[in-house]
Design a protein around this motif. Structure first.
Motif, mmCIF file in Angstrom:
data_model
loop_
_atom_site.group_PDB
_atom_site.id
_atom_site.type_symbol
_atom_site.label_atom_id
_atom_site.label_comp_id
_atom_site.label_asym_id
_atom_site.label_seq_id
_atom_site.Cartn_x
_atom_site.Cartn_y
_atom_site.Cartn_z
ATOM 1 N N VAL A 193 -1.241 -11.864 -0.524
ATOM 2 C CA VAL A 193 -0.439 -11.358 0.817
ATOM 3 C C VAL A 193 -0.403 -9.756 0.785
ATOM 4 O O VAL A 193 0.192 -9.384 -0.143
ATOM 5 C CB VAL A 193 1.018 -11.977 0.940
ATOM 6 N N ALA A 194 -1.036 -9.159 1.572
ATOM 7 C CA ALA A 194 -0.922 -7.522 1.635
ATOM 8 C C ALA A 194 -0.140 -7.314 2.822
ATOM 9 O O ALA A 194 -0.451 -7.790 4.105
ATOM 10 C CB ALA A 194 -2.380 -7.058 1.856
ATOM 11 N N VAL A 195 0.841 -6.383 2.782
ATOM 12 C CA VAL A 195 1.894 -6.027 3.837
ATOM 13 C C VAL A 195 1.142 -4.675 4.548
ATOM 14 O O VAL A 195 0.883 -3.898 3.542
ATOM 15 C CB VAL A 195 3.073 -5.782 3.269
ATOM 16 N N ASP A 196 1.607 -4.662 5.821
ATOM 17 C CA ASP A 196 1.641 -3.496 6.384
ATOM 18 C C ASP A 196 2.993 -2.784 6.018
ATOM 19 O O ASP A 196 3.909 -3.251 6.556
ATOM 20 C CB ASP A 196 1.403 -3.411 7.817
ATOM 21 N N SER A 254 3.637 1.682 9.242
ATOM 22 C CA SER A 254 2.273 1.573 9.002
ATOM 23 C C SER A 254 1.495 0.582 9.551
ATOM 24 O O SER A 254 2.391 -0.591 9.901
ATOM 25 C CB SER A 254 1.935 1.802 7.660
ATOM 26 N N GLY A 255 0.318 0.627 10.050
ATOM 27 C CA GLY A 255 -0.284 -0.537 10.574
ATOM 28 C C GLY A 255 0.303 -1.079 11.818
ATOM 29 O O GLY A 255 0.710 -0.508 13.003
ATOM 30 N N LEU A 256 0.485 -2.506 11.855
ATOM 31 C CA LEU A 256 1.163 -3.007 12.816
ATOM 32 C C LEU A 256 2.728 -3.640 12.534
ATOM 33 O O LEU A 256 3.361 -4.049 13.286
ATOM 34 C CB LEU A 256 0.320 -4.388 13.296
ATOM 35 N N SER A 257 3.298 -3.006 11.486
ATOM 36 C CA SER A 257 4.594 -3.058 11.168
ATOM 37 C C SER A 257 5.611 -2.281 12.217
ATOM 38 O O SER A 257 4.959 -1.253 12.872
ATOM 39 C CB SER A 257 4.945 -2.866 9.803
ATOM 40 N N ALA A 258 6.600 -2.555 12.043
ATOM 41 C CA ALA A 258 7.672 -1.744 13.063
ATOM 42 C C ALA A 258 7.712 -0.118 12.356
ATOM 43 O O ALA A 258 7.338 0.280 11.162
ATOM 44 C CB ALA A 258 9.082 -2.214 12.988
ATOM 45 N N HIS A 317 0.879 -1.267 0.065
ATOM 46 C CA HIS A 317 -0.021 0.084 0.104
ATOM 47 C C HIS A 317 0.810 1.253 -0.130
ATOM 48 O O HIS A 317 2.018 1.142 -0.017
ATOM 49 C CB HIS A 317 -1.077 -0.018 1.218
ATOM 50 N N GLY A 318 0.299 2.400 0.223
ATOM 51 C CA GLY A 318 0.829 3.880 -0.079
ATOM 52 C C GLY A 318 0.836 4.570 1.087
ATOM 53 O O GLY A 318 0.458 3.978 2.104
ATOM 54 N N PHE A 319 0.861 5.718 1.172
ATOM 55 C CA PHE A 319 0.655 6.668 2.162
ATOM 56 C C PHE A 319 -0.695 7.502 1.870
ATOM 57 O O PHE A 319 -0.838 8.200 1.067
ATOM 58 C CB PHE A 319 1.926 7.549 2.290
ATOM 59 N N PRO A 320 -1.217 7.646 2.989
ATOM 60 C CA PRO A 320 -1.438 7.240 4.406
ATOM 61 C C PRO A 320 -2.372 6.172 4.240
ATOM 62 O O PRO A 320 -3.554 6.234 4.243
ATOM 63 C CB PRO A 320 -1.816 8.421 5.385
ATOM 64 N N SER A 321 -1.913 4.877 4.667
ATOM 65 C CA SER A 321 -2.814 3.588 4.443
ATOM 66 C C SER A 321 -2.183 2.340 5.290
ATOM 67 O O SER A 321 -1.253 2.830 5.996
ATOM 68 C CB SER A 321 -2.917 3.236 3.131
ATOM 69 N N PHE A 322 -2.822 1.183 5.161
ATOM 70 C CA PHE A 322 -2.433 -0.045 5.663
ATOM 71 C C PHE A 322 -2.977 -1.031 4.875
ATOM 72 O O PHE A 322 -3.676 -0.697 3.809
ATOM 73 C CB PHE A 322 -2.656 0.121 7.273
#
Length: 335
Positions: free
Chosen positions: A98-101, A105-109, A75-80
């Protein structure tokens, strides 16, 4: 990078109820509320699963569904990750999606310094992640907004890793920086990137940035009927903290120099690199972020780049009338 944890998050309760009641702190201790929402509102099987890859400031949270050839969505900014839900629903019957944070962003570091967000580092992290999921097998990569910048630039640097690449709403980094450095109107349209570079965490905290982002972006999608209020709450939960917005802004701080100071060294992976795998670029023709002339250049960024323009669609091509983008994606993948 090492280590991967996978958690299946399913519930018979209403996804909207969870979106109403779970807070950001809950999300750190319990299953991602967006995964619970996805499973409560999905069409049929299979269930959405979440996992983590890596550790510390490199840790990525991701969500997957389906079986088959691997597709990674960035994804891009600002999103998750949830901004890809409609595409995941459309593709899950034939692919492992598979969708990445994204980092920050989201629950990633969320490292607070810009260096980990340099595009070369993000591309290397993405390559490690893709190899963990699928070994040395080629895969399909898709990105939106800043994720599109990364996906298309990754395709230039790692062509041997991809079957195909899909970009939505933003060009490869080298094409963008080369164009914007010599075009005053494009500089004017992208002044917000320079403003982001100067924005401090304290300014974000005092301006209630997360709430303003939701109102200016996702609430508008709800008014048009593209998102439910339950989904808008998920975005608020994911983006409300100033530290999260600040981390994601590091994508711009790390990769976008002053427009009058762009050099060839900024044009990663290099000024002459082309997209040498089959590529699809999707652009909403109501999007005012980039000039049409720049979109035309994307079609010339490689020998097999197809540009699809969606009339009446603005910037959020994954969520505005998503069936239109889905149709273009499925047609491209089926070739």
């Amino acid at each position: 990078m090492s280590g991967c944890e996978t958690v299946t998050s399913e519930s018979n309760a209403s996804g909207k109820d969870f979106a109403d009641t779970l807070t950001q702190n809950d999300a750190k201790e319990r299953a991602d509320p967006a995964v619970i929402f996805a499973n409560a509102n999905r069409k049929g099987e299979p269930a959405y699963k979440e996992g983590y890859f890596g550790s510390g400031d490199s840790r990525l949270h991701y969500v997957e569904v389906g079986e088959g050839p691997l597709i990674i969505l960035y994804h891009g900014f600002p999103s998750f990750w949830y901004s890809w839900f409609d595409q995941m629903e459309a593709l899950k019957g034939s692919y492992r999606v598979v969708a990445v944070d994204a980092l920050g962003s989201g629950l990633s570091a969320k490292p607070q310094e810009p260096e980990p967000y340099r595009i070369a580092a993000l591309a290397a992290q993405l390559d490690d992640f893709s190899r963990h999921l699928g070994g040395d097998d080629k895969y399909v990569l898709a990105g939106h907004d800043w994720g599109s910048v990364l996906a298309l630039s990754y395709a230039q640097a790692y062509p041997h890793r991809l079957h195909k690449v899909i970009g939505m709403s933003a060009p490869p980094l080298n094409v963008f920086l080369d164009f914007v450095s010599g075009n005053p109107e494009q500089q004017r349209r992208n002044q917000y990137m320079q403003d982001i570079r100067q924005t401090t965490l304290e300014q974000l905290r005092t301006s209630d940035a997360g709430k303003r982002v939701g109102q200016s972006s996702y609430q508008n999608l709800a008014r048009r009927g593209d998102l439910t209020q339950g989904e808008v709450k998920l975005f608020h939960t994911a983006l409300a903290e100033a530290d999260t917005i600040n981390s994601a802004m590091n994508w711009y701080r790390a990769n976008v120099p002053s427009f009058d100071a762009v050099t060839d060294s900024d044009l990663w992976p290099g000024p002459d690199h082309k997209i040498m795998v089959p590529a699809l670029f999707i652009w909403g023709d109501e999007d005012q972020i980039f000039l049409p002339e720049l979109i035309d250049l994307i079609g010339e960024a490689g020998p097999d780049v197809k540009v699809v323009r969606l009339p009446g669609i603005n910037h959020w091509t994954t969520m505005e009338q998503p069936e239109r983008a889905n149709q273009a994606i499925i047609s491209f993948l089926d070739k």
